[in-house]
Design a protein around this motif. Structure first.
Motif, short mmCIF file in Angstrom:
data_model
loop_
_atom_site.label_atom_id
_atom_site.label_comp_id
_atom_site.label_asym_id
_atom_site.label_seq_id
_atom_site.Cartn_x
_atom_site.Cartn_y
_atom_site.Cartn_z
N GLU A 124 -5.17 -28.64 -1.24
CA GLU A 124 -5.94 -27.39 -1.20
C GLU A 124 -7.42 -27.65 -1.51
O GLU A 124 -8.30 -27.05 -0.90
CB GLU A 124 -5.37 -26.40 -2.22
CG GLU A 124 -3.98 -25.88 -1.85
CD GLU A 124 -4.00 -25.01 -0.61
OE1 GLU A 124 -4.75 -24.04 -0.57
OE2 GLU A 124 -3.27 -25.33 0.34
N LEU A 125 -7.68 -28.55 -2.47
CA LEU A 125 -9.07 -28.85 -2.80
C LEU A 125 -9.78 -29.47 -1.60
O LEU A 125 -10.93 -29.14 -1.31
CB LEU A 125 -9.15 -29.78 -4.01
CG LEU A 125 -8.79 -29.13 -5.36
CD1 LEU A 125 -8.70 -30.18 -6.46
CD2 LEU A 125 -9.83 -28.09 -5.73
N THR A 128 -10.63 -26.85 0.87
CA THR A 128 -11.77 -26.05 0.41
C THR A 128 -13.08 -26.79 0.66
O THR A 128 -14.05 -26.20 1.15
CB THR A 128 -11.63 -25.75 -1.09
OG1 THR A 128 -10.32 -25.21 -1.32
CG2 THR A 128 -12.66 -24.75 -1.54
N ILE A 129 -13.09 -28.08 0.33
CA ILE A 129 -14.31 -28.86 0.55
C ILE A 129 -14.65 -28.89 2.04
O ILE A 129 -15.80 -28.70 2.44
CB ILE A 129 -14.14 -30.29 0.00
CG1 ILE A 129 -14.03 -30.24 -1.53
CG2 ILE A 129 -15.29 -31.18 0.43
CD1 ILE A 129 -13.61 -31.55 -2.15
N GLY A 131 -14.01 -26.74 4.30
CA GLY A 131 -14.52 -25.46 4.76
C GLY A 131 -15.98 -25.24 4.37
O GLY A 131 -16.69 -24.49 5.02
N ARG A 132 -16.41 -25.89 3.29
CA ARG A 132 -17.76 -25.62 2.79
C ARG A 132 -18.80 -26.67 3.16
O ARG A 132 -19.99 -26.41 3.08
CB ARG A 132 -17.70 -25.48 1.26
CG ARG A 132 -16.84 -24.31 0.83
CD ARG A 132 -16.49 -24.40 -0.63
NE ARG A 132 -17.67 -24.35 -1.46
CZ ARG A 132 -18.20 -23.23 -1.92
NH1 ARG A 132 -17.65 -22.09 -1.62
NH2 ARG A 132 -19.26 -23.25 -2.67
N GLY A 139 -17.61 -26.32 9.12
CA GLY A 139 -17.11 -25.17 8.37
C GLY A 139 -15.73 -24.74 8.80
O GLY A 139 -14.98 -25.49 9.41
#
Lengths: 339, 299, 397
Positions: A124-125, A128-129, A131-132, A139
């Motif tokens: 999950e981390l 998240t990374i 996506g950012r 993205g």
């Protein structure tokens, strides 16, 4: 005697499946070929899941992390440095291995459900990374428009579904073959021995965490390589490709295929992914219902396997009420992993 | 002097409500996850359909609540019964894999969660339904100079009462004794002549009832919708594993910690918000695993 | 060597899944484009399960409504509509689109809820030369030669409302939204324009606050920050469950009296029912409202209400318009409406009469040049609805 027969039958089935996969692009339509290529890439991640879950005894929901690292590394290399497939594959596998190596300290001492949750968090981390980190990953909308890959220096780029599929098949076959050979070596034997009886192996002076770390990095490299295949097969990647649904389905596919068998894991993961993708096309709106029912049905079709729990009700030995008990990897949380 | 005090209040002031809300959120997660502790600790079942049991409660609340107190009582009763019954059904489905391994249970319960989730959406529609709490709780009240949702304030009290009641049941009753015995030594309990199938059905019924109650009472906070089951399952798994797989007190602490991380942590470190939950969980679990391993190595 | 499960029973399970697969792949593979009987295949891809199911069903129903009110024909040809499920995003949308494009060989593709899904499908469009008339999500694309959208670009709602907020609000405005591409674009559209025309953001560093998406279900900590910032108004964009949570919690928070301005999706369609009274008085900007007064809209709303509960949404409208676009383009593509011919014809449509008012495709972005409306959530009979209270800018590049 019976084992010998089964072994031969399995060999024959494996050969038949491989032959079927080789001729497939000339028999089926473009859609099926394209889906097969994508499915093979995911099935290769399934192999890396099986390597950890079944062989090393660490059930994982986090192989999407090195898979993603490989895929994005491959895109970066592909669009800026080289369009040669083997280069991209090597870079992707390296990226997967590096990410896996970085996460080794988190997982190497954990066992069972704890590994599941730690690897889930890692996955999950990473999503998240991804996506950012827009400058590299594009993205949450993902990246498309990568130049076509040429498998080797001097060969033409892969321009058709057939070509992309055959390239994927060759790479998957090679990497799976390498994994199988690796398991026959001393390192592979020690790995399985550690899964079956960690205490005894430690007592005889073997460094189990070292074997587990090695397996984790090797599995990361395989997942990373699969990432480069996803880029070839799909020509598009986004963080959604590496989300929790993917890792959950892969783990379940590996459970269906038999966690300790590489071939089984390959088939199980491929079937689960293919059935899901197919259901979303033909039964719009009902895919989750049917997929869920199929999972339940599959459990009932594997009765002897699920009933033959070798370690009955020994779960409590791993519960925190006995922190002094050795965290036996096989005993409680994943008892079927004993081979 | 006055200025210092004012500055001090100002610095703390914006975090009063998030800290309070973290308690409400944490208690909700605790009530939702408490059933999963039983599944894990007593019946040794990895139940990935737990979030779906919560969603049953949530949809029941949305369907029955009409803004009156009677409807809240009715919704609570129906939600607890429906989710409890679903738990028993799940226990029946789990029969062939109950003594097996967690991964096969995961396969089965994940399938049930997928199918159950789409049945719920088929029954109640894809839109998030409206949840109407009793009119008296609809507004907000002033807490320490800030407005705060009245329902959440009352929820803190109710959820704390549920947590206390759970503690008493587990500590003081025969059922609770069996539960604690089963967590410690399942074979022992089996020897006492209590059939494992009955324990399983009882545990899953209780887990369902708790999740259903959480679903009804928590509907105004984590409302029913297509993603509710996943959200609740994930949070529950996190707190159960962080709490030590079988300990009620540990789960309560973990739930409150997660509640504060998700509210106070977000208020203090907004830029780190997307990473807080999982980074904290991975770090705690990895450190704890290392601790276990080193203690083992030393002996 | 004993195995975890006897391999024959494992094989049985595998066979079950394999049989399911082969039964499926065996059926269906027709020729591309229009068939001899004068019918034409159109593929509709939308989220019919998962998080975005409510938007997906609106899109399917909007397209179907156009077919139902036009004898099931587009451009004079009977339409064979092939529907596939986009699921939660690109990971399921790409294989489903592959089926529509490479197995069903549709002549045109429509629908698609998520921007990421559209991005994932574009390489396939390039390969199969089929046009997409999208009716919702629109990512940033390098090449739009085969991509058309009847919806909007994600930064346009904010761009359209910025001047109104600047004129109405006395003080600074706090910008908050979900942390993904759609949220970034929606908020950037507002903040860029707002700051350019002299508006001041209340956010502490002048940067929009983004909340983890879809993980955020509790907005209380963010409301505390907004309170502390002293903002005179809030601008936001959320959709789906997050919109319900945001609006309900906002109404109970300490900033409930701070005016809330939003991209219209915050209160559009099913979410408004779930929000109930909490949504009252919210201002939003959108390209459509069911109470617009024109002949096309009256007919559209009447036809919709005859089949469905409630009023049509902008999602349904965009899909209805996608059908209208295909209707005219297929008709203009001549006797052999190949995907290429349809694509060319779409580029030459000019003005399109629609329930939202007349609009046309921008020649550079292939998305509508259209008027935006200011709406407010008000009581309308027994229910709340988004009532148009003014016209905003016409936007499109």
């Amino acid at each position: 005697m019976r084992d010998e027969v089964i072994r031969r039958a399995r060999g024959a089935v494996a050969a038949l499946v491989l032959a079927g996969l080789v001729v497939a692009p000339w028999v089926v339509d473009d859609y099926t070929t394209a889906i097969l290529a994508r499915t093979l890439a995911l099935a290769l991640v399934g192999v890396s899941v099986a390597l950890l879950t079944g062989v090393a005894g660490m059930p994982t929901l986090g192989q999407t992390a090195p898979y993603a690292a490989g895929a994005y590394a491959c895109v970066v290399v592909g669009s800026r440095i080289s369009d040669v497939g083997v280069v991209q594959l090597a870079v992707a596998a390296g990226a997967g291995a590096v990410l896996a190596a970085l996460t080794v300290p988190l997982v190497v001492h954990a066992r069972g459900v704890i590994v599941l949750m730690i690897t889930l968090a890692i996955g999950e981390l990473v999503v998240t990374i991804l996506g950012r980190w827009r400058s590299v990953t594009g993205g949450t909308d993902g990246l498309a428009g990568m130049p076509a890959v040429r498998p080797f220096w001097g060969l033409p780029p892969l321009a058709s579904d057939q070509a992309r599929y055959l390239y994927t098949l060759v790479v998957v076959a090679t990497l799976v073959g390498a994994a199988l050979l690796l398991l026959r070596t001393r390192a592979g034997l020690l790995l399985r021995a550690g899964r079956d009886d960690e205490t005894r192996l430690r007592a005889s002076g073997h460094r189990v965490p070292l074997h587990v770390s090695g397996a984790h990095i090797a599995a990361g490299a395989i997942a990373g390589g699969a990432g480069s295949l996803l880029v070839v097969a799909q020509q598009y990647i986004s963080p959604a490709d590496f989300g929790f649904d993917t890792s959950a389905l892969l783990l379940l596919g590996v459970v269906i295929g038999g966690t300790a068998s590489i071939g089984g894991a390959l088939v199980g993961a491929a079937l689960v992914i293919a059935v899901r993708d197919w259901l979303f096309g033909v039964l719009p709106g009902h895919a989750p219902l049917v997929l869920g029912a199929l999972f339940v049905a599959t459990v009932y079709l594997l009765p002897s396997g699920v009933n033959r729990a070798r370690v009955r009700l020994r779960a409590s030995s791993a519960a925190p009420s006995h922190p002094q008990a050795p965290p036996a990897r096989d005993a409680a949380t994943v008892p079927e992993l004993r081979a | 002097m006055m200025a210092v005090v004012a500055a001090g209040t100002n610095r703390i002031d914006p975090y009063v409500i998030p800290a309070l809300d973290g308690v409400a959120y944490g208690l909700l997660v605790f009530v939702a996850a408490s059933g999963l502790v039983f599944c894990f600790g007593v019946a040794n079942i990895l139940n990935l359909a737990h979030g779906t049991l919560y969603a049953i409660g949530g949809y029941t609340a949305a369907a029955l609540l009409d803004g009156g107190w009677a409807s809240l009582a009715l919704a609570l009763a129906v939600g607890v019964l429906a989710a409890g019954a679903a738990g028993v059904l799940l226990a029946g489905l789990l029969t062939p894999v109950a003594t097996g391994n967690h991964l096969t249970q995961a396969l089965l319960t994940f399938g049930v969660a997928l199918a159950g989730g789409s049945l719920l959406v088929a029954g109640f529609g894809p839109d998030d339904p409206q949840v109407r709490v009793p009119a008296a709780l609809e507004g907000s009240v002033v807490v320490a100079g800030h407005r705060y949702a009245a329902y959440r304030l009352v929820f803190i009290v109710v959820a704390a009462a549920i947590a206390a009641a759970l503690y008493l049941v587990v500590r003081r009753t025969r059922a609770g004794m069996l539960v604690r015995a089963a967590v410690d030594d399942a074979e022992m309990v089996a020897c006492l002549g209590v059939s494992p199938a009955r324990i399983r059905a009882g545990v899953l019924a209780a887990a369902g009832a708790l999740a259903g109650a959480a679903g009804v009472l928590g509907a105004p906070i984590i409302g029913p919708g297509t993603d509710t089951a996943d959200t609740v399952l994930l949070l529950s798994l996190v707190v159960v594993v962080l709490g030590g797989l079988g300990s009620m007190a540990g789960t309560l602490l973990a739930a409150l910690a997660i509640g504060e991380i998700q509210t106070l942590g977000v208020a203090l470190l907004p830029s780190a918000a997307p990473f807080l939950l999982f980074a904290a969980m991975a770090a705690v679990l990895a450190v704890r695993a290392r601790g276990l391993a080193s203690r083992w190595g030393a002996t | 060597m004993p195995h975890t499960t006897p391999w024959h029973s494992r094989a049985l399970g595998a066979t079950l899944l394999a049989v399911v697969l082969t039964v499926g792949t065996a059926c269906g593979d027709d020729g591309p484009g229009p068939s001899a009987s004068g019918s034409i295949k159109v593929g509709l891809l939308a989220s019919l399960s998962g998080t975005y199911q409510s938007v997906g069903t609106e899109i399917r129903d909007g397209f179907q409504l156009y077919l139902d009110t036009h004898d099931g024909k587009l451009g004079g040809r009977r339409v064979d509509l092939v529907v596939a499920d986009e699921g939660n995003g690109a990971q399921t949308a790409v294989p489903a689109a592959t089926k529509l494009l490479k197995q069903d060989r549709v002549a045109a593709l429509t629908g698609i809820v998520g921007g990421g899904s559209v991005a994932g499908v574009t390489p396939l469009l390039e390969e199969t030369k089929v046009p997409l008339v999208g009716s919702n999500g629109r990512p940033e694309l390098k090449d739009v030669s085969r991509v058309w959208h009847t919806s909007y670009l994600s930064d346009e709602p904010g761009e359209a409302i910025a001047q109104h907020v600047r004129d109405t609000v006395q003080g600074s405005v706090y910008a908050i939204g979900p942390d993904y591409q759609g949220g970034w674009d929606e908020l950037r559209g507002f903040t860029d324009t707002f700051v350019k025309i002299g508006g001041k953001l209340a956010n502490s560093d002048g940067k929009t606050t983004f909340t983890p998406f879809p993980a955020t279900t509790n907005f209380t900590p963010y409301f505390a920050r907004i309170k502390a910032s002293g903002a005179a108004a809030v601008y936001t964009f959320y959709a789906g469950s997050a919109a319900v949570d945001f609006v309900k919690q906002y109404a109970q928070s300490e900033i409930k009296d701070v005016p809330l301005y939003a991209a219209g999706f915050l209160t559009e369609g099913g979410v408004l029912n779930a929000q109930g009274d909490a949504a009252r008085d919210i201002f939003s900007v959108l390209n459509y409202s069911p109470d617009l007064d024109n002949a096309e809209n009256r007919a559209f709303v009447a036809a919709w209400k005859a089949k469905h509960d409630g009023s049509p949404t902008t999602y349904a409208l965009a899909s209805y318009d996608a059908a209208a676009v295909l209707d005219r383009a297929i008709g203009a593509a001549g006797s052999d409406p190949t995907p290429e011919a349809i694509n060319t014809a779409i580029g030459q449509l000019g003005q399109i009469a629609s329930p939202r008012g007349t609009w046309q495709f921008s020649t550079t972005t292939h998305s509508p040049v259209q008027k935006w409306y200011l709406r407010q959530v008000r009581q309308d009979g027994r229910a709340l609805s988004n009532t148009v209270v003014g016209d905003l800018a016409t936007v499109g590049r």
